[in-house]
Each structure stands twice: as structure tokens, then as C-alpha cells.
Design an enzyme around this catalytic site. Structure first.
Site, PDB file in Angstrom:
ATOM      1  N   GLU A   1      -5.458  -9.131  -8.448  1.00 22.44           N
ATOM      2  CA  GLU A   1      -6.389  -8.234  -7.751  1.00 22.44           C
ATOM      3  C   GLU A   1      -7.744  -8.189  -8.465  1.00 22.44           C
ATOM      4  OE1 GLU A   1      -3.414  -5.094  -5.558  1.00 22.44           O
ATOM      5  OE2 GLU A   1      -3.960  -4.646  -7.616  1.00 22.44           O
TER       6      GLU A   1
ATOM      7  N   GLU B   1       1.486  -8.626  -1.426  1.00 25.60           N
ATOM      8  CA  GLU B   1       2.025  -7.285  -1.592  1.00 25.60           C
ATOM      9  C   GLU B   1       1.926  -6.523  -0.276  1.00 25.60           C
ATOM     10  OE1 GLU B   1       0.427  -5.010  -4.805  1.00 25.60           O
ATOM     11  OE2 GLU B   1       0.573  -6.650  -6.262  1.00 25.60           O
TER      12      GLU B   1
END
Length: 651
Positions: free
Chosen positions: A196, A272
Site C-alpha cells: 500500500e 485485499e
């Protein structure tokens, strides 16, 4: 390797099945290529594949239960398991590595090769995410705290000192992973670079390029990926070198539409999709309804896209290893994450099935075009509530401190700066800052400037002066992080030649966001004043509660009729025969602290919730006597209680 694998799969699935296993289907004719994204769909070894994955972190699961959890994942119809790899566990001291035999307190969880082997033997492919930053609601996002000792280090950038440490770690870790790549006969089909990174306040593409080069130089040939929120665009990746995936908790159609624009002509994958969420101490328990979960998961599968469920099984933040949330600047926005990482996931913290599990099994069977043999869901791991145990011994705070060695210092030092652990500093636990021989006049005040990192207890001659925790509203008062410049009145009478103790707790370093300045204890912006006069020349005691320390505790005192308020250790003994099962410790009658079982720090508790129980796996217990030690901050109970089930409640 595949011949041995076939033997294990026959044991797991039976030898009379007509359908192929995942490995029979994708490797039966030999392996010539890995996971490909050279077309708008995934192929593995030149055969179409949709990745149906679930996250399970080996370091959050008792290793004796790895196969149970992995087989449950496979029995749901998923073909892949994903895991992060935490740097702070595998290099707990600067230059000292532990991959299952390194002697650290977390050693038993760290046999990474054993986990990869078990996953493959349970017919699962593997996605690994080694960071070096992993977030994961894990202590400092997986970074080892000794990095904080060097002021030059700037994590998540191309700063040379930091990258030197990263390269040393990766040069140790990546050769292990290289052996287990799919094209080498192993289970790993993809490896994620960073994590991320598009959310990082400062994006450094040079850093990403250096990570990419280190990975490639260590013979990693499988697909390299990144994952980010769709709003990050390409800021967290290297287009053309790293395949981009997306993370989200809702609105998959919009997320995939954006990803198609960013990365046209490529497969779509959610690295995710969050079927639940984690909890903070003093907050509510987070859930996602079954209807909402079904709607989003089916929208992903029907798009069609590949998906990894984060989390499929959350597990536990053992010991001191929970992460925290934090805002920019000071510590006032701190919010510690609970010991339980149940996550409202398809498998509970203890590995039980939920209705979400049934939804996954149904939908994957409906949408997966490749039919492979899946095992029957294993029976639940047995669990029981043991009888209540009386407290049979106690140690006062002064007893505890007397068993540690002081570090004299003319100035305040944070826990990380302490010259211990081969000059790697103190990572976790509590740090005691002591002044001896003080004369304190009536109505004297003690002031600590700045924000506490993270909680503080004040004792005079071993007696607690600061207030016990009574509700989460107390986070706004003396003893906690939200106050800037905390002041407390020490006494209403004159005191002579007394000892003052300032006990600072690290309640978890932040795992994301503005998490760069994560020193714990007292630090440069914390000055301590007694009636306006700054205190210097300290005796500093690190209370790390390491297994070696815990196992050597002795001199237990008999239990007093009136248990004292304030920090202390309390012991109970659980005597077992051969009928040993998983259980939960019910901590709802205690206030705040941590639990140690047979020397291992199980985790933290706080009556403010939402978590009221601590998961105690049966493999952590033994026939005969089991020592349960509780370090209580404020108000001890007179017994230790058990529960068969996890309990969430916000008093």
C-alpha cells in the site's frame, strides 16, 4: 517435490477421488511457466486460473494448528493462501535472524519454510508479502524497533542507511522464498513488493526501484505485484515492472473499473477484500453482516475477478505485538489495537466456522470454472472452560523491579535507546524511570511535558498515586496519551527520602499512516518537573517480560486478604492431565494488564473492551502444572476464570 506432495494429498483427500487436486491440475504435465498476466486473465503454467485466496498469517496462529487452519481454507474451495512476513520477528535484534531456530521468544511461530511446506501439502498455492513494510495492524507495521535507534534511518524511502538494513534482511529472507517458487517445484506463485505504498505520505519511486532490484537479484522469478487503494492510481507501483492489484471493503465494481483504466488489458485482482475489521481498545467490536459480505463477494466473483480475503482467519496479536493507529504530529491521536485479531473473519480467532465460511464455500463452487478435489471441512478443534483457579502467589511492584538491572542515566532515554539486547534497545513492555531519596512537600505536583507514549503509572514508595482506569474516557486524563503536559499532585503530606517511579507502557507502535516517529517511553520532548524543577539523573529499569525472565520469577508471597491496588504480578496454577484442549481466559473481572502462560506472554487485556477473553491454545499448555501469571496495572481479581468461547463486550 511434487511426488512427495501427491502422497500427502492422497492422505488428506483420499485416493478414490475422480477430480484432480490443484497441483495435479496445474502441474500434472510438468511445469514450464508460472503465473502470467500477459492477457486479460491469469494463467498458471499456461492454464487458466482464477485466484481464490484467503489470508492467514503463520505468526498469528499456533504452529500446531497451521494444518487445521490451512485445510479449512482449502475445504472452502479456495486454491491459494496469502501471508505477510514480519521483519520485526525474523530480525528481532540488529543482525540476528530467527526463522524457527533463532532463540527468540517468538521462535515457535517462525518456521516459515514449515508453513510454506504445509500449505503446499494441503493443496494450496501461496502469495507472499514480505514488505519490508507490511502494516497488518502489527507492531510498527512489521519494522524492528532497533531501526529507531539511528536518527538517519527514514523508513519507506531510498535513504541509504535504511536500504542497507533492508538489503541485508532481504538477502537472508529471499533465498528462502526462492526455493519455494512455483517454477522451482514449490507453492509461491506471486510476491508483493512493499505494501500500500500509494498511501505513503511521501512516495519515493527510487525506493520502489531499489526494492525491485534487490528482489530480482535474489532470483525471484515469479510474478511481482503491488497492492493499493484504487484512488492511489499508479503512485505506489512501477508500471510495466510490477503488476497492480487493488484493496477495498466495498464497491468492487467501481474499484475494478478504475483498475481497468490504470492497467488495461490485464487480469483484475483484489489483493485485499475486507470481510470484517479489527478492533481498538475502548471501542466497539467491528462486524460485517452476512448479507453485505455475500453481496460484495459475489460481485467480485461474477465480475469476474480474482480475490484474496483479508482476513480469512485473523488469529491473535500475541504478547506485545499489536499495532495501533495514529494521526500526524504528536501522540494525541493514538489508538491501540486489541490482542484479538478475530477480524469478524470467516474463521474465528480460535478457528471455528462462521456463516461467512458457508457463503464462501457456496459461491466459489458456483463461480470457479476449474473443478478440483476439495477435502471435507475438518472437525472443530476441541475447546473447554477449565475450572476457576485461585490466585496462589503475588509479587509487588518493588519485588518485580528488584529482579531487573538498572541503567543509570543523566538524561531521559526512550526504551529503544537503552543499551541492552546487543545494543538493539528495548522493543516492548514497560520502562521504569526512578528517582530515589526525594523530599516531596505536601501538595507537590509532578509534570510530564508533551504527550505520553503511551500510558503512565506514578508510584511513590511502591504505592500507586495515579488513578486506575475506569473507562475509555480516562484516555483524556492523566496517565494517557491525549493530554499535552500532564500534571498530578503527588501527596497531601510532607514526604522525605522517598522513591518516585514513572512507569511507561508501550501499548503498541502505530502500523500505518503517520507512523514514522514511534519511540516509546520518555523521549526528547518529555521533561519531568517536580514543582517546576526539572528532574535529572535517573535509574532506568526495562521491564520486558521476556520468557527467560518470566521463567525465573521466584520468591512469591502469599496472597493478602486485601489485594493491593497498583501494579503487581499474580500467579495461579492450572494442573492438567492428558485432556488438554484450547480455551479462553476470561479477564472481565480484572482491570488492565497482560497475561503470561508458562513463561510466554499471551497478550494484553483491558476491561474497557471490546475484547474480554484471551485465546489460550491447548498446545501452549502441558500435562502437570501450568503457571498463569498476570501483570495487573490497577486492581487484581482473586481468581482466574476460563471461557469456552470468545467474548466481546464494551462495558
Amino acid at each position: 517435490m511434487y511426488g512427495i506432495l501427491t502422497f500427502h494429498l492422497l492422505l488428506a483427500f483420499g485416493s478414490c477421488a475422480d477430480l484432480p487436486t490443484v497441483y495435479e491440475y496445474y502441474t500434472g504435465d510438468g511445469v514450464t511457466s508460472g503465473l502470467s498476466v500477459d492477457q486479460p486473465y491469469f494463467t498458471l503454467n499456461d492454464k487458466n486460473i482464477s485466484i481464490y485466496s484467503g489470508t492467514m498469517h503463520y505468526f498469528r496462529i499456533p504452529p500446531q494448528h497451521w494444518r487445521d487452519r490451512l485445510r479449512k481454507l482449502r475445504a472452502a474451495g479456495l486454491n491459494t493462501v496469502e501471508t505477510y512476513i514480519p521483519w520485526n520477528l525474523h530480525e528481532p535484534r540488529n543482525g540476528s535472524f530467527d526463522f524457527g531456530s533463532g532463540g527468540s521468544d517468538m521462535e515457535m511461530f517462525l518456521d516459515l519454510e514449515g508453513y510454506l511446506t504445509a500449505a503446499q501439502e494441503e493443496d494450496l498455492l501461496v502469495i507472499v508479502r514480505p514488505g519490508p513494510y507490511i502494516c497488518a495492524e502489527w507492531e510498527w507495521g512489521g519494522y524492528p524497533s532497533w531501526l529507531l535507534r539511528d536518527d538517519n534511518v527514514k523508513v519507506r524511502t531510498a535513504e541509504a542507511t535504511y536500504m542497507g538494513y533492508v538489503e541485508r534482511y532481504f538477502n537472508t529472507l529471499l533465498p528462502i522464498l526462492a526455493k519455494y517458487q512455483f517454477t522451482n517445484g514449490g507453492p509461491i506463485i506471486a510476491l508483493q513488493v512493499e505494501n500500500e505504498y500509494g498511501y505513503s505520505p511521501e512516495v519515493d519511486k527510487k525506493y520502489l526501484q531499489q526494492l525491485y532490484d534487490i528482489v530480482k537479484n535474489n532470483d525471484i522469478v515469479e510474478l511481482l505485484v503491488t497492492s493499493d487503494g484504487a484512488s492511489s492510481g499508479t503512485s505506489g507501483t512501477l508500471p510495466g515492472l510490477l503488476f497492480q492489484t487493488v484493496n477495498f471493503g466495498s464497491d468492487p465494481l467501481t474499484m475494478f473499473s478504475i483498475l481497468e483504466q490504470i492497467q488495461p488489458g490485464k487480469p483484475l485482482m483484489a489483493m485485499e477484500f475486507w470481510p470484517g475489521w479489527f478492533d481498538f481498545w475502548g471501542d466497539g467490536h467491528h462486524t460485517m453482516s452476512d448479507d453485505n459480505f455475500r453481496s460484495i463477494y459475489e460481485a467480485i466473483l461474477s465480475y469476474p475477478a480474482s480475490v484474496n480475503l483479508y482476513m480469512f482467519h485473523g488469529g491473535t496479536n500475541w504478547g506485545f505485538l499489536n499495532g495501533a493507529s495514529i494521526g500526524p504530529g504528536d501522540n494525541s491521536g493514538f489508538a491501540p489495537i486489541t490482542t484479538s485479531y478475530d477480524y469478524n473473519a470467516p474463521l474465528t480467532e480460535a478457528g471455528d466456522y462462521t456463516s461467512k465460511y458457508d457463503i464462501i464455500k457456496e459461491l466459489v463452487a458456483q463461480y470457479n470454472p476449474v473443478q478440483t478435489l476439495t477435502p471435507e471441512p475438518p472437525a472443530l478443534v476441541e475447546r473447554q472452560a477449565y475450572p476457576d483457579l485461585p490466585i496462589d502467589g503475588q509479587l509487588s511492584f518493588n519485588d518485580i523491579v528488584s529482579k531487573t538491572t538498572s541503567i543509570p542515566s543523566t538524561m531521559i532515554l526512550s526504551m529503544e535507546q537503552l543499551p541492552i539486547n546487543d545494543n538493539s534497545g528495548q522493543s516492548y513492555g514497560y520502562t521504569v524511570y526512578r528517582q530515589e531519596g526525594l523530599n516531596i512537600a505536601a501538595d507537590s505536583t509532578l509534570t510530564i511535558t508533551g504527550h505520553i507514549r503511551d500510558t503512565v503509572m506514578i508510584l511513590v514508595d511502591g504505592v500507586l498515586i495515579s488513578n486506575p482506569l475506569s473507562s475509555s474516557d480516562d484516555f483524556n486524563n492523566f496517565g494517557y496519551w491525549r493530554l499535552d503536559n500532564s500534571t498530578i499532585t503527588l501527596t497531601t503530606t510532607d514526604l522525605t527520602e522517598v522513591t518516585l517511579d514513572i512507569v511507561i507502557e508501550n501499548w503498541g507502535r502505530a502500523n500505518g499512516g503517520w507512523f514514522y516517529h514511534q519511540l516509546k517511553g520518555l523521549m526528547d520532548d518529555n521533561h519531568v518537573y517536580l514543582n517546576g524543577q526539572e528532574l535529572t539523573s535517573w535509574l532506568i529499569y526495562p521491564l520486558e517480560f521476556k520468557t527467560s525472565f518470566n521463567n525465573e520469577l521466584s520468591g512469591w508471597n502469599s496472597v493478602e486478604d486485601d489485594l493491593p491496588k497498583g501494579p503487581g504480578l499474580y500467579r495461579a496454577t492450572l494442573t492438567l492431565g492428558e485432556d488438554i484442549t484450547d480455551t479462553f481466559l476470561d479477564m472481565s473481572e480484572w482491570d488492565k494488564g497482560l497475561v503470561i502462560v508458562n513463561g510466554f506472554v499471551l497478550g494484553k487485556y483491558a476491561f474497557i473492551g471490546p475484547q474480554q477473553t484471551l485465546y489460550l491454545p491447548g498446545p501452549f499448555l502441558q500435562p502437570g502444572n501450568n503457571e498463569i501469571i498476570i501483570f495487573e496495572h490497577f486492581q487484581p481479581a482473586r481468581s482466574v476464570k476460563f471461557s469456552k468461547d470468545i467474548i466481546f463486550n464494551t462495558p
